[in-house]
Design an enzyme around this catalytic site. Sequence first.
Site, short mmCIF file in Angstrom:
data_model
loop_
_atom_site.label_atom_id
_atom_site.label_comp_id
_atom_site.label_asym_id
_atom_site.label_seq_id
_atom_site.Cartn_x
_atom_site.Cartn_y
_atom_site.Cartn_z
N ARG A 261 -10.53 -10.98 1.51
CA ARG A 261 -11.64 -12.03 0.94
C ARG A 261 -10.76 -13.59 0.94
O ARG A 261 -11.69 -14.58 0.87
CB ARG A 261 -11.80 -11.53 -0.76
CG ARG A 261 -10.73 -11.63 -1.57
CD ARG A 261 -10.88 -10.71 -3.03
NE ARG A 261 -10.90 -9.32 -2.64
CZ ARG A 261 -11.26 -8.35 -3.47
NH1 ARG A 261 -11.50 -8.77 -4.63
NH2 ARG A 261 -11.32 -7.19 -3.10
N LYS B 15 0.74 -1.27 0.08
CA LYS B 15 0.19 -0.02 -0.20
C LYS B 15 0.78 1.13 -0.02
O LYS B 15 2.09 1.21 0.55
CB LYS B 15 -0.82 0.26 1.19
CG LYS B 15 -1.92 -0.85 1.27
CD LYS B 15 -2.72 -0.82 2.64
CE LYS B 15 -3.88 -1.83 2.55
NZ LYS B 15 -5.01 -1.42 1.54
N1 BES Z 1 -8.19 -3.59 4.12
C1 BES Z 1 -8.34 -3.22 3.05
C2 BES Z 1 -9.79 -2.53 2.56
C3 BES Z 1 -9.95 -1.18 3.23
C4 BES Z 1 -9.57 0.09 2.67
C5 BES Z 1 -10.16 -0.81 4.58
C6 BES Z 1 -9.81 1.25 3.34
C7 BES Z 1 -10.58 0.12 5.32
C8 BES Z 1 -10.31 1.22 4.67
C9 BES Z 1 -8.35 -4.19 1.79
O1 BES Z 1 -7.62 -5.41 2.33
C10 BES Z 1 -7.66 -3.78 0.90
O2 BES Z 1 -6.48 -3.47 0.61
N2 BES Z 1 -8.57 -3.69 -0.61
C11 BES Z 1 -8.00 -3.35 -1.74
C12 BES Z 1 -8.70 -4.41 -2.56
C13 BES Z 1 -7.89 -4.19 -4.18
C14 BES Z 1 -6.41 -4.50 -4.05
C15 BES Z 1 -8.70 -5.40 -4.98
C16 BES Z 1 -8.87 -2.15 -2.09
O3 BES Z 1 -9.88 -1.89 -1.69
O4 BES Z 1 -8.14 -1.19 -2.56
ZN ZN Z 2 -5.64 -5.36 1.63
#
Ligand code: BES
Ligand code: ZN
Length: 484
Positions: free
Chosen positions: A336, A262
Site C-alpha cells: 500500500r 514474515k
Molecule cells: N504481499 C503480502 C500479501 C500477500 C499475502 C500476497 C499472501 C499473496 C499471498 C503483503 O505485502 C502483506 O504482507 N500483507 C500483510 C499486511 C498486514 C501486515 C497488515 C498481510 O496481508 O498479512
Molecule cells: Zn508485505
Amino acid sequence: MKINHITQLKPDSKVIIFAFLQDENFETHLQKTCTDFGLNFELLKQDFKADLKEFSFIYSPQNQKVIFLGLGKKPNSSDIIKAFRTLFFKQKPNLPNDLTIDIQNLPDEYLEYVVIGSMLGGYDLDLYKSERKETAPIFKKEGFFNILSNNPKAEEGIVRGKYISKTQMQVFDLMNAPANKKTPYTLAKWAVDSGAKFGYSVTVLEKQQLKTQKLEALLAVGQGSEHPPVLIVMEYKSPEAKQKVGLVGKGVTFDTGGISIKASTNMHLMKSDMGGAAAVMGTIELAAKLRLPVHLIGIIPACENAVDGKSFKPSDVINSYSGKTIEIIDTDAEGRLILADGLNYLVRNYQPDTMIDLATLTGSCVATLGYHAAGMFTNNDKLAQNLTKAADQTGERLWRLPLWDVYKEDISSDIADVRNFSGKPMAGAISATKFLEVFTENHQNWAHLDIAGTAFGDTEFAPQRAGTAFGVRLLLEFLEMITK
Ligand code: BES
Ligand code: ZN
Ligand code: ZN
C-alpha cells in the site's frame, strides 16, 4: 511453430483433434465424426461424454489418431483455454509436428481461446534446470497447427490468440522467476525491451530521480535492499484514443515482510509479490501489439522489501509523493505504501479518465475469497459493472467488497496523517484499500483489485504454485469493452 487456417481437412492429416460442447447437437456431431473416420459411434458414445477437459483418442482404420476433447455445457473462455492447455500439455510428447484442430462445430469466438490454450500447453516451468526437456516437435519451429474452421475472421482470431498467449507466457516467466534473478531493474528492463519491440514509450525513474521527485514512500520500502527501487512509467497512445486509462501495479520483487519479518513457511512464495506489475506490463504490451484505440499509462512502483540495518522500521514516520505523512505500524504492509506513491504519481501527472490498480496486497483477501476470485473495490457502480462483465467473460472472477467510510478509522494515526495498518486482524483487505483511497485525490473512477489469491496459484501444469497471468485477459477485455 506455425498456425495455419484451413477450411478443408488435408488428406494426409495424421492427428485430428475435435472439441465437443455438451449441447443438444453433441450426439449428431459425434456421430458425423465417427462416420467420417470409420469409427464405432455406439461404442465411443458410452465412453466419451464431453465433460469439461475429458479426452479420449482412437486410431481410425486409416491409422489417423482422432482425439476427442470435451468442453462441458457452458464453458467460459478460461475453461476452453484450460481444456486445450491441459490436452496439449499432457499429450505433447506423443504428438507429431503437424496436426489439425477441427473447430467447425464450435462458435466462432472460441477460435481465439483454442489458439491461446494450445499455445500455453507448450509452456514448461523448467527454466532453471541444468538439463531442460527437449521441446516437443509440435512446439518446435517446424511445428504446424492447422485450424479447421469456417470462421470468416479466423486469421484475426489466430493472430490475437498468438499475441495473447505469447504475452501471457512472458508474464508467467516474470512471475516464476526467483528473487535472485528478478530485481526492480529486471522489471524495468522487461518494460524497456517490450516498449522498443512493440512501439510504446517507457521511462524509468531511478533512485536519484525518485529522491528529487519525492517518491518517499517507495524509497522507504526499498531502502533496506541492495537492489534500488525504481518507478517504471509505460505509455501507449493510439492516435484514435478517446479515453485515457491509468493502470498501477504493485512490483515488490520479493517481500520478506521487512523488519516485521514474515514466518518462513511460505515466504518463498513472495517472489510473486509483483503479480500486479506483471499484469499491468502484460496488458500494456498487448494493447500496443493489438493497437487498441486507447491512451494507456502504466505505472509500476518496483522495489524489494528486505531486512537490513538500513530497512525502514515500525514507528517510522515517512513522507510520500502526495505530501501526506504515514506512520509505519508494520513494515509488511509495504504494498500500500508503494501504491500510494504510484497512484498519486498517476493522478497528478496524467489525470486519467479511469484508474485501476492491481496488487497482491493482502492475506486478508485470500482468507475472504480463497484462490478463486480477486477482491474488487470501487465506489463507482458503472466501473464495477464493466469490470465484472469483463471478468465473467474471461473467467477471471472478481467479487466486489465494500469501501464504506466507517473503515477509515482503522488507518487514522495520532502523530501522522495516516498509519499503514490498524493492528487488528480483521477487514484487512478493506482497510488497505481505504489507505490507498487517501492517495487517489478523490478520483471518481478508480478501482483497486486485490489479486493476492489469484496471481500465483495451483495449476495442473506444475506440482507447485505458479504464475497465472491473472488480470491480463481481464484488463484487455475491459479496455476493448470501453473503447468499442
Ligand atoms: N504481499 C503480502 C500479501 C500477500 C499475502 C500476497 C499472501 C499473496 C499471498 C503483503 O505485502 C502483506 O504482507 N500483507 C500483510 C499486511 C498486514 C501486515 C497488515 C498481510 O496481508 O498479512
Ligand atoms: Zn508485505
Ligand atoms: Zn507484499
